[in-house]
Design an enzyme around this catalytic site. Structure first.
Site, PDB file in Angstrom:
ATOM      1  N   ASP A  54       0.837  -1.203   0.000  1.00 46.21           N
ATOM      2  CA  ASP A  54       0.000   0.000   0.000  1.00 46.21           C
ATOM      3  C   ASP A  54       0.869   1.248   0.000  1.00 46.21           C
ATOM      4  O   ASP A  54       2.008   1.220   0.468  1.00 46.21           O
ATOM      5  CB  ASP A  54      -0.839   0.087   1.286  1.00 46.21           C
ATOM      6  CG  ASP A  54      -1.753  -1.090   1.476  1.00 46.21           C
ATOM      7  OD1 ASP A  54      -2.069  -1.759   0.492  1.00 46.21           O
ATOM      8  OD2 ASP A  54      -2.136  -1.310   2.643  1.00 46.21           O
TER       9      ASP A  54
HETATM   10  N1  URA Z   1      -1.234  -5.845   4.085  1.00 51.64           N
HETATM   11  C1  URA Z   1      -1.688  -4.591   4.039  1.00 51.64           C
HETATM   12  O1  URA Z   1      -2.687  -4.269   4.646  1.00 51.64           O
HETATM   13  N2  URA Z   1      -1.005  -3.707   3.304  1.00 51.64           N
HETATM   14  C2  URA Z   1       0.121  -3.987   2.632  1.00 51.64           C
HETATM   15  O2  URA Z   1       0.715  -3.113   2.001  1.00 51.64           O
HETATM   16  C3  URA Z   1       0.578  -5.307   2.697  1.00 51.64           C
HETATM   17  C4  URA Z   1      -0.110  -6.233   3.425  1.00 51.64           C
END
Ligand code: URA
Length: 245
Positions: A112
C-alpha cells in the site's frame, strides 16, 4: 552453452536507450563500444553474455542490467506500486530509462501507499509468478504498530485458518503472529489479499497505524538499504527468497 545473440539496436531499444534509428545514430557517432572498440553498425548481433554490462559502454557508461533483472527496493511511505496512478510512483525511484524497458519491470505484488519496506521488482514473468503463487509459500513478514493494545486472542485466531475478512467468501490461510509488546507485533503470511494485514486487525476491532515489510521468503530488507534506495539482486538473493519453502 553459448549465450543467445541479439541485434545491438534491438537490445538497446529494449533497454530504453532510444528508438532503433536513434541507436543507429549513436553507433555511427562511435558512442557504443565493446571492450573499448566502437561498434559502428547497430545491426550487428551481439552475444548476451552475463558480463556484457561490464564490457559494453554507451556514451562512456556501462550498459544497464540485461533482461532477467530482479531488484529489491526499500519502499518509502507515500509512493504507489502502480504504473498509472497519480502521485509519486515506485518506478520514479528507478533510473528514468528503466521505465522504457521491454519486457517492463513490474512490482512483485504490491505494498500500500502507506506501507514501507521490502518490495521486489522484476522483468521476469516466470519468476514473478513463482514468488507470488500461494503454492510457493513464500512468506512475507510485516512489522505492525497498532492503535490499541492486543487483546491476547489474536495469535490463535490468525493461526486457525478460519478468519474471514469482510466481503470475502474464503477464510484466510493461517497467519503467524509474534507479539513484541502491547501495540507492536510481527505477522507472517503467505497470501497477499488486498490490504490483508490492515483488514485482519480491523476484523478484531483494532487499527494498524504503521506497517513495514522487513522480510520476503528468506530475504531480509538489508539494514544498509535506505528508504527510497534499491539494489540489483544477486542469484543468491533470489535463492534466499525460496529458502525454507
Ligand atoms: N497488508 C496490508 O494491509 N497492506 C500492505 O501493504 C501489505 C499487506
Amino acid at each position: 552453452m553459448s549465450a543467445k545473440a541479439v541485434r545491438l539496436d534491438k537490445l538497446l531499444a529494449n533497454l530504453g536507450y532510444g528508438s532503433r534509428r536513434e541507436i543507429q545514430g549513436l553507433a555511427r557517432a562511435g558512442a557504443i563500444r565493446l571492450d573499448g572498440a566502437a561498434l559502428a553498425d547497430a545491426g550487428d548481433r551481439i552475444a548476451l553474455d552475463p558480463d556484457l554490462p561490464d564490457r559494453l559502454t554507451v556514451d562512456g557508461a556501462g550498459l544497464d542490467p540485461l533482461p532477467g533483472l530482479c531488484l529489491m527496493l526499500h519502499k518509502p511511505l507515500g509512493v504507489t506500486c502502480s504504473h498509472k496512478e497519480a502521485g509519486p510512483l515506485v518506478y520514479g525511484l528507478l533510473p528514468e530509462r528503466w521505465r522504457r524497458r521491454d519486457p517492463p519491470l513490474s512490482t512483485v505484488g504490491r505494498l500500500d501507499k502507506d506501507t514501507s519496506g521490502l518490495l521486489l521488482l522484476t522483468d521476469d514473468g516466470a519468476l514473478l509468478h513463482r514468488i507470488i503463487s500461494p503454492k510457493a509459500h513464500v512468506a512475507k513478514r510485516y512489522r505492525v504498530t497498532l492503535d490499541r493494545p492486543l487483546a491476547g486472542t489474536e495469535a490463535a485466531l490468525f493461526a486457525s485458518g478460519s478468519l474471514m475478512l469482510e466481503g470475502e467468501e474464503r477464510s484466510l490461510l493461517p497467519v503467524r503472529l509474534d507479539v513484541e509488546d502491547a501495540t507492536h507485533c510481527a505477522v507472517t503470511l503467505t497470501e497477499g489479499r488486498y490490504h490483508q494485514v490492515r483488514r485482519m486487525f480491523a476484523a478484531v476491532g483494532n487499527h494498524v497505524t504503521a506497517l513495514h515489510r522487513d522480510r520476503v521468503g528468506g530475504l531480509d530488507l538489508p539494514d544498509d538499504l535506505a528508504a527510497g534506495a534499491y539494489r540489483v539482486m544477486t542469484a543468491s538473493d533470489v535463492a534466499a527468497l525460496f529458502a525454507g519453502e
